[in-house]
Enzyme design. Structure first.
Site, short mmCIF file in Angstrom:
data_model
loop_
_atom_site.label_atom_id
_atom_site.label_comp_id
_atom_site.label_asym_id
_atom_site.label_seq_id
_atom_site.Cartn_x
_atom_site.Cartn_y
_atom_site.Cartn_z
N THR A 124 0.83 -1.22 0.00
CA THR A 124 0.00 0.00 0.00
C THR A 124 0.86 1.26 0.00
O THR A 124 0.46 2.29 -0.53
CB THR A 124 -0.94 -0.02 1.22
OG1 THR A 124 -1.81 -1.13 1.08
CG2 THR A 124 -1.78 1.24 1.32
N SER A 151 1.55 -7.51 -0.48
CA SER A 151 2.34 -8.49 0.28
C SER A 151 1.56 -9.75 0.60
O SER A 151 2.12 -10.71 1.12
CB SER A 151 2.92 -7.86 1.54
OG SER A 151 1.92 -7.68 2.52
N GLN A 152 0.25 -9.78 0.28
CA GLN A 152 -0.47 -11.05 0.39
C GLN A 152 0.10 -12.09 -0.57
O GLN A 152 -0.09 -13.29 -0.40
CB GLN A 152 -1.99 -10.85 0.15
CG GLN A 152 -2.38 -10.14 -1.12
CD GLN A 152 -2.43 -8.61 -0.97
OE1 GLN A 152 -1.58 -8.02 -0.32
NE2 GLN A 152 -3.40 -7.97 -1.61
N TYR A 165 -8.13 0.65 -3.89
CA TYR A 165 -6.81 0.98 -4.44
C TYR A 165 -6.11 -0.29 -4.87
O TYR A 165 -6.53 -1.40 -4.55
CB TYR A 165 -5.95 1.72 -3.40
CG TYR A 165 -5.52 0.85 -2.25
CD1 TYR A 165 -6.37 0.58 -1.19
CD2 TYR A 165 -4.25 0.28 -2.25
CE1 TYR A 165 -5.97 -0.24 -0.15
CE2 TYR A 165 -3.84 -0.54 -1.20
CZ TYR A 165 -4.70 -0.79 -0.16
OH TYR A 165 -4.30 -1.60 0.86
N GLU A 216 -2.10 -27.69 29.57
CA GLU A 216 -3.02 -28.84 29.56
C GLU A 216 -2.50 -29.97 28.69
O GLU A 216 -3.00 -31.08 28.77
CB GLU A 216 -4.39 -28.39 29.02
CG GLU A 216 -5.22 -27.63 30.02
CD GLU A 216 -6.58 -27.24 29.44
OE1 GLU A 216 -7.42 -28.12 29.24
OE2 GLU A 216 -6.76 -26.03 29.17
N THR A 230 1.79 -4.17 4.35
CA THR A 230 1.70 -4.43 5.79
C THR A 230 1.14 -5.82 6.13
O THR A 230 1.34 -6.31 7.23
CB THR A 230 0.82 -3.37 6.48
OG1 THR A 230 -0.48 -3.39 5.88
CG2 THR A 230 1.42 -1.99 6.34
N ASP A 231 0.45 -6.45 5.15
CA ASP A 231 -0.23 -7.71 5.48
C ASP A 231 0.73 -8.79 5.97
O ASP A 231 0.43 -9.52 6.91
CB ASP A 231 -1.01 -8.23 4.27
CG ASP A 231 -2.27 -7.42 3.99
OD1 ASP A 231 -2.64 -6.59 4.83
OD2 ASP A 231 -2.87 -7.61 2.91
N LYS A 243 0.67 -7.37 13.02
CA LYS A 243 -0.37 -6.47 12.51
C LYS A 243 -1.63 -6.75 13.31
O LYS A 243 -2.16 -7.86 13.28
CB LYS A 243 -0.60 -6.71 11.01
CG LYS A 243 -1.58 -5.72 10.39
CD LYS A 243 -1.70 -5.85 8.88
CE LYS A 243 -2.60 -4.76 8.33
NZ LYS A 243 -2.72 -4.79 6.86
N1 ASP Z 1 -2.55 -5.64 0.97
C1 ASP Z 1 -1.55 -4.64 1.24
C2 ASP Z 1 -0.22 -5.34 1.30
O1 ASP Z 1 0.08 -5.98 2.26
C3 ASP Z 1 -1.87 -3.94 2.51
C4 ASP Z 1 -0.87 -2.89 2.93
O2 ASP Z 1 0.21 -2.75 2.43
O3 ASP Z 1 -1.20 -2.17 3.91
O4 ASP Z 1 0.49 -5.23 0.34
#
Ligand code: ASP
Length: 332
Positions: free
Chosen positions: A15, A61-62, A28, A289, A94-95, A167
């Site tokens: 992002t 980044s997914q 986006y 446990e 960020t993912d 995250k």
């Molecule tokens: N889907 C985006 C990624 O991880 C989300 C982000 O960057 O915040 O590339």
């Protein structure tokens, strides 16, 4: 140092490099904007440091995986071995940022700073968080105090250790948190102030060698829920010849009986089983446990399931012995 610090930015997309259809809209596409354009909105960055940039991927980044991680860490190690380079910044979605940061934390061979950063708002959104995050990531990468702290994640004026950070929110700009220990430090007006050093082995103390690898062992994650049957996922991993399974269990790594039977079957067949937790904080302990010794499992300690997966992938490049695997989980 008589010259300005030289920081290399390795851009991967996300992002922070995203382009929105409208400045206030939610829709986006990740990874559309190149590293030079990211830098062009923060010209002051060049007063701090000499900056060079390399685009190593342009993805959300997914889609991050070992096909990018393995060449990425080789490139990091080549650059960090050079006397004219003082630190690295990696721009990333960020993912899966916490996973890339932890992978590099265990495989980079340098005490020079490596800082991963990203953004929650696309580059052309109002109040985009990317430019300040990138600026502060460079400030962190060039700070002498950052040496020896392993790979760090910098967002929202905060420096996190790669092992601790996760995250925590789907959309907020304060999404990154370190639930067990808090951040390593904070950044204010370009100055980084650290409160602590990361614990456990990393970077220069790490024993993991991935330079000659083109792939990593296969490790899957099965997720527990009330009334659920993650035995189906466990059995599928066994049938697809996975080398390891992380069970994201309840509380202190607990599972229901059906799943326990499937995990035991996996362990008997030589698949490494790690008990992790879907809970946000706290350790999965050996004396809870579940008696790991009788089941043939290993407890994940403080690592969340996605980080336990990365550590196990690296461990399985060296050993399949359960006692050794347990020792690695206590050392890293
Ligand atoms: N889907 C985006 C990624 O991880 C989300 C982000 O960057 O915040 O590339």
């Amino acid at each position: 140092m008589s010259r300005k610090p030289h920081i290399v930015i390795l851009a991967t997309g996300g992002t922070i490099a995203g382009s929105a259809a409208a400045e206030t809209g939610g829709a986006y596409t990740s990874g559309k904007i190149g590293v030079d354009d990211l830098l062009s909105v923060i010209p002051e960055i060049r007063n701090l440091a000499d900056i060079s940039g390399e685009q190593i991927a342009s993805i959300g980044s997914q889609d991050m995986d070992e096909s990018i991680w393995l060449p990425m860490v080789k490139r990091c190690n080549e650059l960090l071995a050079r006397d004219d380079i003082d630190g690295l910044v990696i721009t990333h979605g960020t993912d899966t940022m916490e996973e890339t940061a932890f992978f590099l934390h265990l495989t980079v061979r340098s005490s020079k700073p490596v800082v991963v950063t990203g953004a929650m708002r696309p580059a052309n959104a109002h109040s985009a968080d990317g430019p300040m995050n990138l600026f502060e990531a460079v400030a962190t990468a060039m700070a002498p105090e950052s040496h020896g702290r392993g790979v760090m994640v910098v967002t929202n004026d905060t420096v996190f250790g790669a092992r601790d950070v996760t995250k925590s929110c789907t959309t907020a700009i304060h999404t990154f948190q370190a639930p067990n220990f808090g951040p390593l430090g904070h950044i204010h007006a370009q100055h980084v102030e650290f409160q602590r050093k990361p614990q456990r082995k990393h970077t220069t103390e790490s024993e993991f060698h991935v330079d000659n690898l083109n792939e990593l062992p296969k490790v899957g994650i099965a997720f527990a829920h009330a009334g659920g049957d993650s035995a189906i996922a466990v059995n599928a991993f066994i049938d697809h010849n996975y080398d390891g399974i992380i069970h994201a269990g309840f509380g202190n790594g607990n599972f229901n009986h059906k799943v326990g039977d499937a995990l035991q079957r996996a362990a008997r067949q030589g698949v490494t089983v790690i008990r992790a937790s879907r809970a946000l904080s706290g350790a999965v302990t050996e004396a809870g446990e579940v008696d790991d010794e009788s089941y043939g499992f290993v407890a994940s300690g403080l690592l969340n399931p996605q980080k336990a997966r990365i550590l196990l992938q690296l461990i399985l490049t060296m050993t399949r012995d359960r006692q050794h695997i347990r020792a690695f989980f206590k050392a890293y």
